[in-house]
Design a protein around this motif. Sequence first.
Motif, PDB file in Angstrom:
ATOM      1  N   ALA A  24       0.892  -1.181  -0.033  1.00 23.21           N
ATOM      2  CA  ALA A  24      -0.045   0.081  -0.197  1.00 23.21           C
ATOM      3  C   ALA A  24       1.061   1.176  -0.113  1.00 23.21           C
ATOM      4  N   ALA A  25       1.790   1.236   0.553  1.00 22.43           N
ATOM      5  CA  ALA A  25       2.619   2.075   0.499  1.00 22.43           C
ATOM      6  C   ALA A  25       3.243   2.364  -0.565  1.00 22.43           C
ATOM      7  N   CYS A  26       3.752   1.626  -1.195  1.00 19.77           N
ATOM      8  CA  CYS A  26       4.400   1.655  -2.247  1.00 19.77           C
ATOM      9  C   CYS A  26       3.267   2.554  -4.075  1.00 19.77           C
ATOM     10  N   VAL A  27       1.863   1.663  -3.532  1.00 21.86           N
ATOM     11  CA  VAL A  27       1.479   2.239  -4.389  1.00 21.86           C
ATOM     12  C   VAL A  27       1.005   4.426  -3.650  1.00 21.86           C
ATOM     13  N   ARG A  28       0.649   4.120  -2.614  1.00 22.07           N
ATOM     14  CA  ARG A  28       0.527   5.500  -2.370  1.00 22.07           C
ATOM     15  C   ARG A  28       1.265   6.765  -2.913  1.00 22.07           C
ATOM     16  N   ASN A  84       6.338  -1.082   8.311  1.00 18.61           N
ATOM     17  CA  ASN A  84       6.049  -0.519   6.711  1.00 18.61           C
ATOM     18  C   ASN A  84       4.838   0.444   6.629  1.00 18.61           C
ATOM     19  N   ARG A  85       4.671   0.668   8.386  1.00 19.91           N
ATOM     20  CA  ARG A  85       3.234   1.132   8.535  1.00 19.91           C
ATOM     21  C   ARG A  85       3.545   2.972   8.483  1.00 19.91           C
ATOM     22  N   LEU A  86       4.985   2.524   8.977  1.00 23.57           N
ATOM     23  CA  LEU A  86       5.660   4.275   8.879  1.00 23.57           C
ATOM     24  C   LEU A  86       5.692   4.758   7.525  1.00 23.57           C
ATOM     25  N   HIS A  87       6.620   3.519   6.906  1.00 29.54           N
ATOM     26  CA  HIS A  87       6.303   4.173   4.983  1.00 29.54           C
ATOM     27  C   HIS A  87       5.127   4.643   4.641  1.00 29.54           C
ATOM     28  N   TYR A  88       4.050   3.975   5.137  1.00 28.04           N
ATOM     29  CA  TYR A  88       2.253   4.615   4.376  1.00 28.04           C
ATOM     30  C   TYR A  88       2.344   5.592   5.021  1.00 28.04           C
ATOM     31  N   LEU A  89       2.195   5.994   6.516  1.00 25.83           N
ATOM     32  CA  LEU A  89       2.129   6.891   6.110  1.00 25.83           C
ATOM     33  C   LEU A  89       2.977   8.374   6.270  1.00 25.83           C
ATOM     34  N   LEU A 149      -9.589   5.885  -9.187  1.00 28.71           N
ATOM     35  CA  LEU A 149     -10.376   6.300  -8.794  1.00 28.71           C
ATOM     36  C   LEU A 149      -9.911   7.483  -7.826  1.00 28.71           C
ATOM     37  N   GLY A 150      -8.892   8.226  -8.573  1.00 27.60           N
ATOM     38  CA  GLY A 150      -8.349   9.600  -8.310  1.00 27.60           C
ATOM     39  C   GLY A 150      -9.477  11.026  -7.866  1.00 27.60           C
ATOM     40  N   PRO A 151     -10.175  10.654  -8.717  1.00 28.78           N
ATOM     41  CA  PRO A 151     -11.802  11.865  -8.324  1.00 28.78           C
ATOM     42  C   PRO A 151     -12.030  11.522  -6.478  1.00 28.78           C
ATOM     43  N   LEU A 152     -12.094  10.294  -6.682  1.00 30.34           N
ATOM     44  CA  LEU A 152     -13.005  10.049  -5.203  1.00 30.34           C
ATOM     45  C   LEU A 152     -12.343  10.296  -3.995  1.00 30.34           C
ATOM     46  N   GLY A 153     -10.947  10.603  -4.520  1.00 31.06           N
ATOM     47  CA  GLY A 153     -10.331  11.084  -3.399  1.00 31.06           C
ATOM     48  C   GLY A 153      -9.861   9.696  -1.991  1.00 31.06           C
ATOM     49  N   PRO A 154      -9.699   8.482  -2.111  1.00 36.04           N
ATOM     50  CA  PRO A 154     -10.180   7.640  -1.180  1.00 36.04           C
ATOM     51  C   PRO A 154      -8.621   7.536  -0.766  1.00 36.04           C
ATOM     52  N   ASP A 155      -8.546   6.240   0.338  1.00 34.74           N
ATOM     53  CA  ASP A 155      -7.555   6.473   0.970  1.00 34.74           C
ATOM     54  C   ASP A 155      -6.374   5.056   0.447  1.00 34.74           C
ATOM     55  N   ALA A 156      -5.003   5.063   0.067  1.00 32.92           N
ATOM     56  CA  ALA A 156      -5.080   3.998  -0.340  1.00 32.92           C
ATOM     57  C   ALA A 156      -4.844   2.571   0.052  1.00 32.92           C
ATOM     58  N   LEU A 157      -4.662   2.378   0.947  1.00 32.64           N
ATOM     59  CA  LEU A 157      -5.163   0.707   1.004  1.00 32.64           C
ATOM     60  C   LEU A 157      -6.638   0.373   0.945  1.00 32.64           C
ATOM     61  N   ALA A 158      -7.585   1.644   2.179  1.00 24.39           N
ATOM     62  CA  ALA A 158      -8.644   1.244   1.299  1.00 24.39           C
ATOM     63  C   ALA A 158      -9.440   0.509   0.270  1.00 24.39           C
ATOM     64  N   ALA A 159      -8.334   1.850  -1.114  1.00 27.86           N
ATOM     65  CA  ALA A 159      -8.359   1.068  -2.323  1.00 27.86           C
ATOM     66  C   ALA A 159      -8.311   0.111  -3.338  1.00 27.86           C
ATOM     67  N   LEU A 160      -6.767  -0.552  -2.433  1.00 23.67           N
ATOM     68  CA  LEU A 160      -6.900  -1.905  -2.667  1.00 23.67           C
ATOM     69  C   LEU A 160      -7.307  -2.854  -1.733  1.00 23.67           C
ATOM     70  N   LEU A 161      -7.768  -2.906  -0.857  1.00 24.93           N
ATOM     71  CA  LEU A 161      -8.645  -3.775   0.004  1.00 24.93           C
ATOM     72  C   LEU A 161      -9.925  -4.625  -1.216  1.00 24.93           C
ATOM     73  N   ALA A 162     -10.447  -2.871  -1.697  1.00 20.23           N
ATOM     74  CA  ALA A 162     -11.603  -2.864  -2.486  1.00 20.23           C
ATOM     75  C   ALA A 162     -11.894  -3.810  -3.636  1.00 20.23           C
ATOM     76  N   LEU A 163     -10.035  -3.546  -4.275  1.00 23.88           N
ATOM     77  CA  LEU A 163     -10.227  -4.205  -5.981  1.00 23.88           C
ATOM     78  C   LEU A 163     -10.088  -6.019  -4.812  1.00 23.88           C
ATOM     79  N   ASN A 164      -8.752  -5.870  -3.427  1.00 23.08           N
ATOM     80  CA  ASN A 164      -9.252  -7.405  -4.200  1.00 23.08           C
ATOM     81  C   ASN A 164     -10.377  -8.380  -3.750  1.00 23.08           C
ATOM     82  N   ALA A 165     -11.462  -7.246  -3.215  1.00 23.15           N
ATOM     83  CA  ALA A 165     -12.348  -7.715  -2.855  1.00 23.15           C
ATOM     84  C   ALA A 165     -13.416  -8.191  -4.435  1.00 23.15           C
ATOM     85  N   LEU A 166     -13.272  -7.305  -5.321  1.00 20.98           N
ATOM     86  CA  LEU A 166     -13.682  -7.363  -6.497  1.00 20.98           C
ATOM     87  C   LEU A 166     -13.198  -8.426  -7.392  1.00 20.98           C
ATOM     88  N   ALA A 167     -12.401  -9.287  -7.427  1.00 27.21           N
ATOM     89  CA  ALA A 167     -11.298  -9.755  -7.642  1.00 27.21           C
ATOM     90  C   ALA A 167     -12.015 -10.627  -6.868  1.00 27.21           C
TER      91      ALA A 167
END
Length: 509
Positions: free
Chosen positions: A35-39, A413-418, A63-81
Amino acid sequence: MLSAARREWALILLLTLLVLLLPTRNSTSDAWYYAACVRHGHDLLLPHHLLYNAVGWLWLQLLGPLGPDALAALLALNALAYGGVLLGLRGILHQLGAPSALRLALLLLAGGSFGLLRFATENETYMLPLLLSVLASGSWLRYLRAGRAGALLAAGGWAAGACLLHQLHAWWWLGLLIGTLVYAPHRRAVRWFLAPALLIPLAYGLALAYWQLPLTPTALLRFALHDFVSGSAGAPASAAKALLLTVANLVRSFAQVHGSTLALVRRLPWLALVPLLGLVGVVWAWRRRSRSASAAGAESTAPPTLLRAAGRTHGLILLLHLGFAAWASGNAEFMVMLPVLLAVVLTARPRLYPQLPATPLLAAGAALLAWNLAFGLLPSHLLDYTNLAPLLRRVQQEPGTWFLLDNHNLALNRLHYLTGRDGQPNVLPAPALLAQQRHWRPAQLQAWLRAQQQAGRRLSTDALGGPQLLDRARLLQSNADAELLRGFHQQRRDSFPTFFGPRYLTDLR
C-alpha cells in the motif's frame, strides 16, 4: 422460486458484498508495504509479483477523483477480484455440466473457505493472479470443447498474466501446459498456448530498465529469481515443522484455526454456539437428504473426454501448488487456490455426485462460512489485535531511542505508508531476531546492547510479556527474547491495550 442461475448470481453477489464490507483492520506488514508503494508511487515493479503494485497504482489513479485512502482502495480491489474468481469458477462448473444444486454448494464451499475470504479482505498479492488463472482455465476448457485457437491463446494470455502478478502461478500455467500437451486435439496447440508467455521475459526486461539494471541474461535471471537468490523465499523450517505447518494450513485454507480461536472463545463464550449449530445443521441436512434426487441429478451434460481432461489437469495443478506450499514450510498463502481447484476436480468426477448430495454440502458450506465469519472476518474487521498507533507515535517522537520490536517490519511498513519514507533508523528487530540476522552469539548481542546504552541510547522493547498467540512465526522461531535479556534490568514504561490483553513497552537498563 429463483432459477438456478439466479441463485448462483445471488450467492456470488452476497459473498462479494460481505468481503467488501468487512475489510481487515489488522493488515500484515507486507500489505502495508504494498500500500505504501502504491500510495507514494515507488517500487511498483517487484520481482516476485511483478505487476501487482503497478496494477494497484493504476487502480488508485482510476479512483483518483474520489480521493480514496490507498489501503482502502486496494482492499476493495481484492474484494472485487474475489467476486470475479467466483464468477469464473461458476463458468467452469457450468462447462463441466454438474447439476445445479451441486454447483451452488461447491460455489458456497469455495467462496466460504477461509483462504479466499482472508485474501479478499487483505491487501496481499494472491487474489488478482487467482482471478486470471481461473479465467485461463475457463478459456482452456472452451478450447477443448470447440477447438478454437483463439480460446487457447486467451488461456495462455490469462495464465501468463497471472504469473506476472505472482510467480506462484507458474504452477497453474505449467499444469495447463501439460494438459494441453496431453489432451489438445491439434498439433499446433502447444504453440498457441505458449505464445503469450513471451510477454513474461519482455515484462521482466522492461522492469530492468525501471530499476536501472543492465539488460543482460544474467541480470534478468537474477532479478526474476531475486527472492530465491536472496534467500527470502525458501524452506527454513525442519521437515517435521514443515509437515505440521502444511497440515495445519491446509485445514486453514478452508476453516480459520489459529491461536486466536481459543482466545476469542474464552473472551466471548457464545461463539462456541457457531460450530455447534453448524454441526447440527449439517447432520440434519444429511439425515434429510434425498437419495433419489441425488441419483437423478448425477448425470453430467459434459462429454466424458472433457471431464477426464479437466479433472486430471486441475488435479495435477492442485498437487503442484500443494507441493510447493509444503516445500515453503507449509505456507498458507500459497494454498489460497486449493478450494477453487478442489471444486473443479470434484465437478469433473460425476461418479462422486451420488456420494456428494447437494443439500448436506450446502449446509456444510453455510456452516463453514459462519465459522469463518465468527472466527476470521468479523474479529479481524472489528478488533485491533496490535494497537500499534501509540507505539508508532513514540517511535517518531523519540529518535534517540532504539525500539527493538516484536514485529518490526509491521512498524516500519506502517510508518512507510504514513510518511513516504522507506526506513526508520531507530526501529530494530526484537533481540532474538536481531541476533539471528547479524549472526551474533548471545554474548555478542548483549555486548552490543551495552555499547548502545553507553553511547546514550535508550533501549525499549515490546517483546517481553503481552499476548502470546500460537502462529506460524512462533513455530518457526523460538521466543528467546526473555532469555537473551536476562542480564538487563527491565522496567515497564507503557502498555497498549488489545483485545487479547495488553502489550508492554519495556525499558532495558
